[in-house]
Design an enzyme around this catalytic site. Sequence first.
Site, PDB file in Angstrom:
ATOM      1  N   CYS A   1       0.101  -1.753 -15.504  1.00  0.00           N
ATOM      2  CA  CYS A   1      -0.404  -0.387 -15.320  1.00  0.00           C
ATOM      3  C   CYS A   1       0.695   0.634 -15.601  1.00  0.00           C
ATOM      4  CB  CYS A   1      -0.931  -0.225 -13.893  1.00  0.00           C
ATOM      5  SG  CYS A   1      -1.625   1.404 -13.585  1.00  0.00           S
TER       6      CYS A   1
ATOM      7  N   CYS B   1       3.233   3.920  -9.045  1.00  0.00           N
ATOM      8  CA  CYS B   1       3.004   3.825  -7.594  1.00  0.00           C
ATOM      9  C   CYS B   1       4.000   2.822  -6.998  1.00  0.00           C
ATOM     10  CB  CYS B   1       1.571   3.362  -7.330  1.00  0.00           C
ATOM     11  SG  CYS B   1       0.338   4.253  -8.297  1.00  0.00           S
TER      12      CYS B   1
ATOM     13  N   CYS C   1       3.066  -0.753  -5.682  1.00  0.00           N
ATOM     14  CA  CYS C   1       2.085  -1.589  -6.388  1.00  0.00           C
ATOM     15  C   CYS C   1       2.678  -2.688  -7.272  1.00  0.00           C
ATOM     16  CB  CYS C   1       1.164  -0.718  -7.234  1.00  0.00           C
ATOM     17  SG  CYS C   1      -0.194  -1.692  -7.934  1.00  0.00           S
TER      18      CYS C   1
ATOM     19  N   CYS D   1     -16.110  -5.670  -4.977  1.00  0.00           N
ATOM     20  CA  CYS D   1     -15.315  -4.556  -5.495  1.00  0.00           C
ATOM     21  C   CYS D   1     -14.429  -5.025  -6.651  1.00  0.00           C
ATOM     22  CB  CYS D   1     -14.460  -3.995  -4.364  1.00  0.00           C
ATOM     23  SG  CYS D   1     -13.431  -2.626  -4.904  1.00  0.00           S
TER      24      CYS D   1
ATOM     25  N   CYS E   1     -18.826  -2.058  -6.063  1.00  0.00           N
ATOM     26  CA  CYS E   1     -17.796  -1.033  -5.923  1.00  0.00           C
ATOM     27  C   CYS E   1     -16.810  -1.227  -7.076  1.00  0.00           C
ATOM     28  CB  CYS E   1     -17.091  -1.208  -4.586  1.00  0.00           C
ATOM     29  SG  CYS E   1     -15.691  -0.090  -4.366  1.00  0.00           S
TER      30      CYS E   1
ATOM     31  N   CYS F   1     -15.237   5.710  -1.467  1.00  0.00           N
ATOM     32  CA  CYS F   1     -14.376   4.863  -0.650  1.00  0.00           C
ATOM     33  C   CYS F   1     -12.966   5.395  -0.853  1.00  0.00           C
ATOM     34  CB  CYS F   1     -14.498   3.405  -1.117  1.00  0.00           C
ATOM     35  SG  CYS F   1     -13.299   2.311  -0.352  1.00  0.00           S
TER      36      CYS F   1
ATOM     37  N   ARG G   1     -12.248   0.612   7.146  1.00  0.00           N
ATOM     38  CA  ARG G   1     -11.984  -0.745   6.652  1.00  0.00           C
ATOM     39  C   ARG G   1     -10.532  -1.155   6.885  1.00  0.00           C
ATOM     40  NH1 ARG G   1     -15.221  -2.810   2.840  1.00  0.00           N
ATOM     41  NH2 ARG G   1     -15.688  -0.719   2.086  1.00  0.00           N
TER      42      ARG G   1
HETATM   43  N1  SAM Z   1      -5.532   1.494 -10.490  1.00  0.00           N
HETATM   44  C1  SAM Z   1      -6.539   1.959  -9.632  1.00  0.00           C
HETATM   45  C2  SAM Z   1      -6.054   2.995  -8.661  1.00  0.00           C
HETATM   46  O1  SAM Z   1      -4.883   3.052  -8.361  1.00  0.00           O
HETATM   47  O2  SAM Z   1      -6.889   3.751  -8.173  1.00  0.00           O
HETATM   48  C3  SAM Z   1      -7.239   0.865  -8.873  1.00  0.00           C
HETATM   49  C4  SAM Z   1      -6.483  -0.304  -8.279  1.00  0.00           C
HETATM   50  S1  SAM Z   1      -5.218   0.089  -7.066  1.00  0.00           S
HETATM   51  C5  SAM Z   1      -4.403  -1.457  -6.897  1.00  0.00           C
HETATM   52  C6  SAM Z   1      -6.147   0.337  -5.561  1.00  0.00           C
HETATM   53  C7  SAM Z   1      -5.401   0.669  -4.286  1.00  0.00           C
HETATM   54  O3  SAM Z   1      -4.754  -0.481  -3.777  1.00  0.00           O
HETATM   55  C8  SAM Z   1      -4.295   1.687  -4.354  1.00  0.00           C
HETATM   56  O4  SAM Z   1      -4.774   3.001  -4.337  1.00  0.00           O
HETATM   57  C9  SAM Z   1      -3.510   1.395  -3.088  1.00  0.00           C
HETATM   58  O5  SAM Z   1      -3.972   2.203  -2.018  1.00  0.00           O
HETATM   59  C10 SAM Z   1      -3.827  -0.079  -2.803  1.00  0.00           C
HETATM   60  N2  SAM Z   1      -2.620  -0.910  -2.911  1.00  0.00           N
HETATM   61  C11 SAM Z   1      -1.984  -1.277  -4.048  1.00  0.00           C
HETATM   62  N3  SAM Z   1      -0.885  -2.014  -3.783  1.00  0.00           N
HETATM   63  C12 SAM Z   1      -0.821  -2.124  -2.432  1.00  0.00           C
HETATM   64  C13 SAM Z   1       0.110  -2.747  -1.548  1.00  0.00           C
HETATM   65  N4  SAM Z   1       1.167  -3.401  -1.988  1.00  0.00           N
HETATM   66  N5  SAM Z   1      -0.133  -2.663  -0.223  1.00  0.00           N
HETATM   67  C14 SAM Z   1      -1.224  -1.989   0.244  1.00  0.00           C
HETATM   68  N6  SAM Z   1      -2.105  -1.380  -0.547  1.00  0.00           N
HETATM   69  C15 SAM Z   1      -1.924  -1.429  -1.869  1.00  0.00           C
HETATM   70  C1  DTB Z   2      -7.953  -0.564  -0.992  1.00  0.00           C
HETATM   71  O1  DTB Z   2      -7.759   0.474  -0.351  1.00  0.00           O
HETATM   72  N1  DTB Z   2      -7.307  -1.700  -0.798  1.00  0.00           N
HETATM   73  C2  DTB Z   2      -7.716  -2.696  -1.774  1.00  0.00           C
HETATM   74  C3  DTB Z   2      -8.862  -1.977  -2.510  1.00  0.00           C
HETATM   75  N2  DTB Z   2      -8.819  -0.664  -1.973  1.00  0.00           N
HETATM   76  C4  DTB Z   2      -8.932  -1.967  -3.971  1.00  0.00           C
HETATM   77  C5  DTB Z   2      -6.587  -3.152  -2.632  1.00  0.00           C
HETATM   78  C6  DTB Z   2      -5.414  -3.665  -1.866  1.00  0.00           C
HETATM   79  C7  DTB Z   2      -4.426  -4.200  -2.838  1.00  0.00           C
HETATM   80  C8  DTB Z   2      -3.268  -4.867  -2.189  1.00  0.00           C
HETATM   81  C9  DTB Z   2      -2.268  -5.359  -3.163  1.00  0.00           C
HETATM   82  C10 DTB Z   2      -2.771  -6.407  -4.107  1.00  0.00           C
HETATM   83  O2  DTB Z   2      -3.406  -7.396  -3.678  1.00  0.00           O
HETATM   84  O3  DTB Z   2      -2.514  -6.294  -5.304  1.00  0.00           O
HETATM   85 FE1  SF4 Z   3      -1.764   1.296 -11.346  1.00  0.00          FE
HETATM   86 FE2  SF4 Z   3      -1.253   0.033  -9.078  1.00  0.00          FE
HETATM   87 FE3  SF4 Z   3      -1.012   2.661  -9.182  1.00  0.00          FE
HETATM   88 FE4  SF4 Z   3      -3.494   1.527  -9.334  1.00  0.00          FE
HETATM   89  S1  SF4 Z   3      -2.082   1.493  -7.600  1.00  0.00           S
HETATM   90  S2  SF4 Z   3      -2.661   3.183 -10.584  1.00  0.00           S
HETATM   91  S3  SF4 Z   3      -2.953  -0.368 -10.437  1.00  0.00           S
HETATM   92  S4  SF4 Z   3       0.229   1.178 -10.338  1.00  0.00           S
END
Ligand code: SAM
Ligand code: DTB
Ligand code: SF4
Length: 326
Positions: free
Chosen positions: A52, A56, A59, A96, A128, A188, A260
């Site tokens: 990506c 973030c 992530c 989802c 979702c 959500c 959630r």
């Molecule tokens: N790329 C899209 C976005 O950012 O909206 C969708 C997927 S993204 C992985 C969805 C959500 O996962 C993020 O907004 C974040 O709140 C959560 N997330 C990602 N990495 C995480 C982590 N290491 N621990 C907790 N939540 C995480």
């Molecule tokens: C949300 O708030 N938590 C979920 C879902 N929406 C998409 C994602 C959590 C991702 C945690 C890190 C991972 O497994 O990559």
């Molecule tokens: Fe990309 Fe992860 Fe950020 Fe979603 S949370 S925009 S997958 S870097």
Amino acid sequence: MPRYDWTHEEVSKIYSQPFPDLLFQAQTVHRENHCPTTIQRSTLLSVKTGGCPENCKYCPQSAHYDTGVERHPVLAKEVVVAKALEAKEQGSTRFCMGAAWREVKDGKDFDKILELVRGVSEIGMEVCCTLGMLNESQATRLKEAGCYAYNHNLDTSPEYYGQIITTRTYEDRLRTLRNVRDAGITVCCGGIVGMGEKVTDRLGLLLELARQDPHPESVPINMLVRVEGTPLSEQAPVDPIDFVRLVATARIVMPKSYVRLSAGRKEMSDEMQALCFVAGANSIFAGEKLLTTANPGEDHDRALVKKLGMQFQSESAVELKVAANA
Ligand code: SAM
Ligand code: DTB
Ligand code: SF4
């Protein structure tokens, strides 16, 4: 009736009450609006993983960090529908699909996603998606394909946001949320605790959510999963009592929303999760995996819910909602 005019002072006062008073207030609100012993389950699937362009800091899927996550392009419909069926058989009512995109781009990949949405909605699950930023017409096309909810998190307070992500703004996120809402898709939206933010930032996030009219139907509260290779991998763990306080506060200020208990459950004790349920959390992600990281398995969750004398939401409830949405 839900309120949309909460102030920081009010939210802070709720959060800071003596713990027994806070839990009592949250349980009272919870019982007025929900069945206090029922937990809804959603299953996540990463339909496009890694690489990506966003930065973030939490992530594992950001291309800016080396986390060892294996990348793959959008999955085939057969694979996704088979996973959704499996999730349904195991009792999840919502499926989802997540994609590691900054934003949806019109074209082949989005067309494939619309196919996935149609396929999963045909098996009678709430669909979702979480695909990054969306414009108005993309939101409408998702809705037409049968998308019931869209996940797009604000993650933290507007003030702390710039410490975590610099490749898009809070306003970008709010715009997508408006597009989702305007297309008639349920929202959500939640955030992450444990990224070095202060209590005031956690409350600032709740305030942003609770001042939306209507409130997001679903509010995921994630506890940071500290992934090696990300800049936040060495963050201190979250104090469980602070976390429960936040869940209780979310329940009080957004009485009708599903709160959630999202990422981070693998690191929570049964006791901490039980307190979250008492505080008004009424939904979890089910299955061995979130998007790329581990989640407590089916057996563990089933045993926990049984031990607490609670139950999972049945499929009949979702079928009613999906029918009403059609
Ligand atoms: N790329 C899209 C976005 O950012 O909206 C969708 C997927 S993204 C992985 C969805 C959500 O996962 C993020 O907004 C974040 O709140 C959560 N997330 C990602 N990495 C995480 C982590 N290491 N621990 C907790 N939540 C995480
Ligand atoms: C949300 O708030 N938590 C979920 C879902 N929406 C998409 C994602 C959590 C991702 C945690 C890190 C991972 O497994 O990559
Ligand atoms: Fe990309 Fe992860 Fe950020 Fe979603 S949370 S925009 S997958 S870097």
